[in-house]
Design a protein around this motif. Sequence first.
Motif, PDB file in Angstrom:
ATOM      1  N   SER A   1      -3.718  10.438   4.103  1.00 32.87           N
ATOM      2  CA  SER A   1      -3.934   9.290   4.618  1.00 32.87           C
ATOM      3  C   SER A   1      -5.199   8.992   4.830  1.00 32.87           C
ATOM      4  O   SER A   1      -5.777   8.144   4.173  1.00 32.87           O
TER       5      SER A   1
ATOM      6  N   LEU B   1      -4.866  -3.293  -6.503  1.00 27.33           N
ATOM      7  CA  LEU B   1      -3.491  -4.179  -6.393  1.00 27.33           C
ATOM      8  C   LEU B   1      -3.806  -5.387  -7.538  1.00 27.33           C
ATOM      9  O   LEU B   1      -3.027  -5.384  -8.601  1.00 27.33           O
TER      10      LEU B   1
ATOM     11  N   GLN C   1     -10.210   1.262   9.439  1.00 28.70           N
ATOM     12  CA  GLN C   1      -9.870   1.976   8.067  1.00 28.70           C
ATOM     13  C   GLN C   1     -11.096   1.512   7.198  1.00 28.70           C
ATOM     14  O   GLN C   1     -11.252   0.412   6.919  1.00 28.70           O
TER      15      GLN C   1
ATOM     16  N   ASP D   1      -0.991   5.917   7.725  1.00 24.46           N
ATOM     17  CA  ASP D   1      -1.524   4.471   7.720  1.00 24.46           C
ATOM     18  C   ASP D   1      -1.093   3.623   8.502  1.00 24.46           C
ATOM     19  O   ASP D   1       0.483   3.379   8.529  1.00 24.46           O
ATOM     20  N   PRO D   2      -1.507   3.008   9.739  1.00 20.83           N
ATOM     21  CA  PRO D   2      -0.568   2.098  10.658  1.00 20.83           C
ATOM     22  C   PRO D   2      -0.374   0.741   9.917  1.00 20.83           C
ATOM     23  O   PRO D   2       0.509   0.243  10.704  1.00 20.83           O
ATOM     24  N   SER D   3      -0.976   0.411   8.952  1.00 19.58           N
ATOM     25  CA  SER D   3      -0.712  -0.847   8.389  1.00 19.58           C
ATOM     26  C   SER D   3       0.538  -0.993   7.799  1.00 19.58           C
ATOM     27  O   SER D   3       1.008  -1.995   7.394  1.00 19.58           O
TER      28      SER D   3
ATOM     29  N   LEU E   1     -10.623   6.957   8.982  1.00  8.49           N
ATOM     30  CA  LEU E   1     -10.486   6.343  10.097  1.00  8.49           C
ATOM     31  C   LEU E   1     -11.423   6.502  11.063  1.00  8.49           C
ATOM     32  O   LEU E   1     -11.819   7.477  11.510  1.00  8.49           O
TER      33      LEU E   1
ATOM     34  N   ALA F   1      -9.817   7.122   2.061  1.00  6.45           N
ATOM     35  CA  ALA F   1     -10.082   6.385   3.367  1.00  6.45           C
ATOM     36  C   ALA F   1     -10.299   7.195   4.427  1.00  6.45           C
ATOM     37  O   ALA F   1     -10.045   8.422   4.517  1.00  6.45           O
TER      38      ALA F   1
ATOM     39  N   GLY G   1       0.675  -1.227  -0.075  1.00  6.59           N
ATOM     40  CA  GLY G   1      -0.085  -0.006   0.067  1.00  6.59           C
ATOM     41  C   GLY G   1       0.876   1.337   0.004  1.00  6.59           C
ATOM     42  O   GLY G   1       0.289   2.441   0.021  1.00  6.59           O
TER      43      GLY G   1
ATOM     44  N   ARG H   1      -8.551   3.349  -3.062  1.00  2.92           N
ATOM     45  CA  ARG H   1      -7.991   3.882  -4.350  1.00  2.92           C
ATOM     46  C   ARG H   1      -8.269   3.103  -5.439  1.00  2.92           C
ATOM     47  O   ARG H   1      -7.489   3.340  -6.704  1.00  2.92           O
TER      48      ARG H   1
ATOM     49  N   VAL I   1      -2.764  11.184  10.708  1.00  2.00           N
ATOM     50  CA  VAL I   1      -2.374   9.893  11.301  1.00  2.00           C
ATOM     51  C   VAL I   1      -1.958   9.035  10.029  1.00  2.00           C
ATOM     52  O   VAL I   1      -2.562   8.948   9.062  1.00  2.00           O
TER      53      VAL I   1
ATOM     54  N   GLY J   1      -4.091  -7.823   1.597  1.00  2.97           N
ATOM     55  CA  GLY J   1      -3.871  -7.760   3.298  1.00  2.97           C
ATOM     56  C   GLY J   1      -3.721  -6.261   3.105  1.00  2.97           C
ATOM     57  O   GLY J   1      -3.502  -5.547   4.308  1.00  2.97           O
ATOM     58  N   ALA J   2      -3.599  -5.436   1.933  1.00  2.00           N
ATOM     59  CA  ALA J   2      -3.066  -4.153   2.192  1.00  2.00           C
ATOM     60  C   ALA J   2      -4.234  -3.255   2.376  1.00  2.00           C
ATOM     61  O   ALA J   2      -5.345  -3.668   1.767  1.00  2.00           O
ATOM     62  N   TYR J   3      -3.965  -2.038   2.872  1.00  2.00           N
ATOM     63  CA  TYR J   3      -5.349  -1.317   2.959  1.00  2.00           C
ATOM     64  C   TYR J   3      -5.374  -0.281   1.897  1.00  2.00           C
ATOM     65  O   TYR J   3      -4.947   1.006   2.032  1.00  2.00           O
ATOM     66  N   VAL J   4      -6.075  -0.634   0.810  1.00  2.00           N
ATOM     67  CA  VAL J   4      -6.019  -0.072  -0.625  1.00  2.00           C
ATOM     68  C   VAL J   4      -7.333   0.174  -1.335  1.00  2.00           C
ATOM     69  O   VAL J   4      -7.277   0.823  -2.265  1.00  2.00           O
TER      70      VAL J   4
END
Lengths: 844, 115
Positions: free
Chosen positions: A793, B75, B32, A802-804, B27, B25, A547, B59, A800, B53-56
């Motif tokens: 983000s 992805l 997320q 992205d904590p991942s 929070l 995105a 990401g 996008r 903040v 597993g990515a936070y995408v």
Amino acid sequence: MSGQDLVVIGNGMVGQRFVDALRARDPQGRWRVTVLAEEGRPAYDRVRLSAYFDGVSEDELNVHTPHDGVRLRLGEPATAIDRARRVVTTAAGEYAYDALVLATGSYPFVPQVPGAELPGVFVYRTLDDLAAIRTYAQGRRVGAVIGGGLLGLEAANALRLLGLSTDVVEFAPRLMPVQVDQAGGAMLRRYVEELGVRTHLGVATTAIRAGADGAVAALELSDGRVVDAELVVVAAGIRPRDELARAAGLPLGPRGGVLVDETCRSADEHIWAVGECAAVDGTCHGLVAPGYATAEVVADRLVGGAATFPGADTATKLKLLGVDVASFGDAHGATEGCLDVTFTDPATRVYAKLVLSDDAHTLLGGVLVGDASAYPTLRASVGGPLPAAPLALLAPEGGGADAGALPATAQVCSCNAVTRGDVDDAIAGGCADVPALKACTRAGTSCGSCVPMLKQLLDAAGVAQSTALCEHFDVSRRELFEIVRVRGIRTFSQLIAEHGRGRGCDICKPVVASILASLGSGHVLDGEQASLQDTNDHFLANLQRDGSYSVVPRIPGGEITPEKLIVIGEVARDFQLYTKITGGQRIDLFGARVEQLPQIWRRLVDAGFESGHAYGKALRTVKSCVGETWCRYGVQDSVGLAVALELRYRGLRAPHKLKSAVSGCARECAEARSKDFGIIATETGWNLYVGGNGGFRPRHADLFATDLSTEELVTLIDRFLIYYIRTADRLQRTAGWIEAMDGGLDHLRAVIVDDSLGLCADLDAAMARHVTSYSDEWRDVLDDPERLRRYTSFVNAPDVPDPSITFAVERGQPVPARALTTTRSTPADARRQPVTLGLPEVRR
Amino acid sequence: MTHTTTLDWTAVCPLDRLEPNRGVAALVDGVQVALFHTVDGLFAIDNRDPVSGAYVLSRGIVGSRGGVPTVASPLHKQVYDLRNGDCLDLPGMAVARHDTRCHDGIVEVRLRREG
């Protein structure tokens, strides 16, 4: 007839097969048989040994069948053969024989490496070995396998299944060097590394190191690297077990093994050898199929038959770590004058090679990786004519191979056990395209290798497959380009309202974005265009697997000043970016979070850098050698030309990414012939090559025109590029575009050299517009607060990060911490520990 | 599968902060969320792409398939139904979807969690 005594030494698969074959041919029991076995358990399936780690029990592996009149002495290895007295000795006694069959098999070869005797170093041969590995693996994290052949990869998978992070070290430059060729090995490596098994090819293990506890802790490699390993499996090959025969004075083969003739009889007329310990006419065979053949020969001879060894069938097909691998016949093309036909599809991850006789009429052998469905037909055809055109055989979508002829019971998708009948039912039920078939039957959803066959089955069922871009547009990219150009359409909304339907998707939107960019419709993020862009173009950076994004400033021709190098270094240091020099003479900076991109680019733009377009389907780089300025052989200024061309075509959007190179002489140090357009200097000008590419189907470019002046050269490249951009299909490279062209290279020459279609003035004007209207995308973004707002983000928590996205340190640089859980992930993945080099963990 | 819905609506951002036919995105209570404003309305799903597993997912490119509003993972391009989070390419794969509404020009999200 009174009985005779037969002693068999060894109860492996071949020894057992021999006993079975003899019993079948000798129902009266003319031979009284004694089998002396070293292991404490009767014969089991060593080929499927690894299944033991998949939960298959010892019982299920058993291949032993008891026979009347056969005495099996388990755990009683033979210790000597007295040929004069015809007696075999064991610790328990003596066994007299009239005939003796050696079926002693092989032992694992352990290279003479310091530390090979350490606790924690294992071989991979018997069930006892596997049980010991399983016990030792408990509570340990990292393992390594020495040997990247068939057995080594099996062992690596076993370690994976035991939860160990695993490295494989192979001395040859590829995996499975005996069975597959370089390209097949490369494809196999992709599969293996996706499973989380790291490979180290072309290196030897120089030492096995102990840790503080005296047990194995690491491997030292010949290239100086050190690989952590708390458990090591040596799978570096096998050697025939011939020590009994040697001690008894029997002649051996040149590379060991009991020397036997084609009847499998040794120099002693009472002694025979079968399987891996037998050197038939001097050659040992390490596969079970030729071993079984020797067992049948000896059984036949012992009942008075005249069988001879038919020659080894070295064809192998297996599913290794879930990957089909097959090789047959002259897989390495050793026959003089033979021809190769190869096929590589990175999308379905299939590699195939056929080796043909010099007249292309006879199939000699081949290699299949990723999809071995053609194996039965191909193997059956070795030595004869090909059953169809080579490409049709290897690539079902090539057109000729006929999935329509398959029976309903044939398995189309072996990953999900979907038959042709299931697919036909789904089509009859209304599935009209591949996505629908995937959703309905699950076929094609795992490895994807059957997707071409799904298309064929749709064809066979009479479901028309169109050239439509996607469900939203009924036309191809080429037609869409013409519509947009001729009608002067400037927005996606208008285009889809007038010529399409629905809302668009990830296929048609980027195509339209590219078309609009090619036709000079302003910044790629202007207005509605922003919503069409793939994430790379949307953020003007390359999305990476975790990401984060990578940043690639343009370095035209690879030429860079020390000041600029220092800036890149400072930026990388300040933002803690992983830094790597690419194959295209640029510097990649990895690990940037979305909100950092503008700050990073502010620094780069201020220092005079501009976007390298590494994210776009656009011109990437024009590589160069140093040319006549420095090189003793250079005949032209390759750097100057490369810089000029890269700046001329920077930002040019195309159906596929474009690369170029300029070499200053025929020595070709810039590798120009592997590019979409490549230039090689001559004494009198430039030679232009077109249609080459690297990637998974590498292709050399074809010579297009010779001895051009710089001006002539640039004009031809201008026209070549614009014509390609206007007429190629979606994601079609220049090579495929030229191949698909009616008349091929000659047609292209007619169009852009002789102006046969009257297009040249238009093509020239289009390129001139591109060149004069170019402005750096990143500078434009930095100057525009509206566009900058996109780089946050979280919309409600822009401060903040992205904590991942977290990093570990490997070789002194930040790399993604492998905490991601993916569908392909394994316990080994999750436990991957980078090699730390005394740097603190980077957390940002 | 059961869901519990938290009672609270969380204000996220003004509606005009969302680019049309694009995601962002957000929070929300530590989760997320990928928030989309398309011509079909407002949608919120988990930002995590379950395949990589990515936070995408925020996008990805939005669009439609057979009339269903969708987003494609940036992805590996698996397509998800924005209304319920179901993956249209991989049967059985899904992401959580959350409730969303616009109140006085402010986009609000209410989390749903698997119970």
